[in-house]
Design an enzyme around this catalytic site. Structure first.
Site, PDB file in Angstrom:
ATOM      1  N   ASP A 146       0.806  -1.340  -0.179  1.00 17.74           N
ATOM      2  CA  ASP A 146       0.143   0.058  -0.179  1.00 17.74           C
ATOM      3  C   ASP A 146       0.870   1.123  -0.214  1.00 17.74           C
ATOM      4  O   ASP A 146       1.886   1.347   0.545  1.00 17.74           O
ATOM      5  CB  ASP A 146      -0.913  -0.093   1.239  1.00 17.74           C
ATOM      6  CG  ASP A 146      -0.094   0.012   2.658  1.00 17.74           C
ATOM      7  OD1 ASP A 146      -0.063   1.184   3.021  1.00 17.74           O
ATOM      8  OD2 ASP A 146       0.356  -0.828   3.027  1.00 17.74           O
ATOM      9  N   SER A 147       0.291   2.258  -0.913  1.00 20.64           N
ATOM     10  CA  SER A 147       0.991   3.655  -0.618  1.00 20.64           C
ATOM     11  C   SER A 147       2.582   3.317  -1.173  1.00 20.64           C
ATOM     12  O   SER A 147       2.833   2.805  -2.257  1.00 20.64           O
ATOM     13  CB  SER A 147       1.022   4.323   0.679  1.00 20.64           C
ATOM     14  OG  SER A 147       1.430   5.599   0.451  1.00 20.64           O
TER      15      SER A 147
END
Length: 328
Positions: A146-147
């Site tokens: 994520d991210s």
């Protein structure tokens, strides 16, 4: 339109991060706050936690009940390459592993500025190689993040491809950071659309902390700048309200043009890191369910391809003939 639960979450995050934006806290304080918040992160029911070590690097297994032993999800957490840990993402990794029905290996890769590029990428490659050395086949490994962890997952794929190493089956990228060179116009968009949530975390300063002497547009820092041919199937989820949205769309267009099998799912009006709040934000649960469907589709496509190869091999095999018996 976002759910009432998400609107409440956004208000809470705005109230919590507004003071941070004004005080501009030190990185050490932000790390401490992230770790303190992680005490509310609980692994889903029927997901079993197991400590691990990857060549001395802290790691842990999250094993959903009934997950096949031969398949694994290698997870790279987010945090701008400077924050985050096994603690901060444990609940999300467990929920994703459960949705995908995969045993997940989460690693605590080294962070900037103490360990700049390519430390995080080296650790990700170390973990992938470790899995292969321990008997997992590349076609049974999936990468997720994520991210910044999503951007790191893409950088890992590009690095493996360029090195001629076998690629994993697929990758799942949740709001990936694909371009570390964030222009000022995008930072203004943060203030307008996310009420300074990302600005409070000073995301624009994190890229240089990780890159240090390497240009921000290096393809293994900003995957949107890389050649994208030959990558495995990708699932990318992004919200149209995130500051990373436009870069993700640019990456996706480039990947499509390069022939990458890419599934892009765009959600409406959600804050960055909405996946972390899957327990009470319905859009997060929906996103994880869709990730599970993507995972099952990858394995189904593998099985179909294997059957097709076997059928073609059978058709190409010459028919066996038995010698005729002589009549007496």
């Amino acid at each position: 339109m976002p759910s009432a639960q998400h609107l409440l979450l956004k208000q809470l995050l705005t109230a919590a991060t507004g003071p941070l934006a004004r005080r501009r806290p030190q990185l050490a304080a932000m790390r401490l706050a992230a770790e303190a918040a992680s005490v509310f992160q609980f692994v889903p029911w029927n997901v079993f936690l197991e400590d691990a070590s990857v060549e001395g690097m802290p790691a842990e297994w999250l094993r959903p009940a009934g997950a096949p032993a031969h398949r694994v999800l290698l997870y790279l957490h987010g945090g701008g390459y400077v924050l985050g840990s096994l603690n901060t993402h444990r609940a999300l990794v467990g929920a994703l592993a459960q949705s995908c029905q995969l045993n997940a290996l989460a690693i605590n890769y080294r962070k900037a500025p103490e360990y700049p590029f390519p430390a995080a990428l080296d650790d990700a490659r170390l973990a992938y190689d470790w899995l292969l050395q321990n008997g997992y086949k590349p076609q049974d490994v999936m990468i997720a993040g994520d991210s910044a962890g999503g951007g790191l997952a893409l950088a890992l794929l590009i690095s493996l491809r360029d090195a001629g190493q076998p690629l994993p089956a697929a990758a799942i990228c949740l709001s990936p950071w694909t371009d570390l060179a964030l222009p000022v116009a995008m930072l203004r968009q943060i203030c307008r659309e996310e009420s300074q949530i990302l600005e409070a975390l000073e995301i624009r300063g994190w890229g240089p902390l990780y890159a240090q002497d390497t240009p921000l547009r290096h393809p293994l820092l900003s995957p949107v700048q890389a050649a994208l041919h030959g990558l495995p199937p990708l699932l990318i989820q992004i919200s149209d309200a995130e500051v990373l949205h436009d870069d993700v769309l640019q990456f996706s267009r480039k990947a499509y043009a390069a022939g990458v099998p890419l599934t892009l799912q765009v959600f409406e009006g959600l804050v960055h890191w909405w996946h972390l709040f899957w327990r009470f934000v319905p859009e997060a649960r929906q996103a994880l369910d869709q990730a599970g469907s993507f995972s099952r589709g990858v394995w189904a496509a593998q099985a179909s391809a294997k059957l097709a190869v076997q059928a073609a091999s059978h058709r190409a095999r010459p028919a066996s003939s038995s010698p005729l018996r002589a009549r007496h």
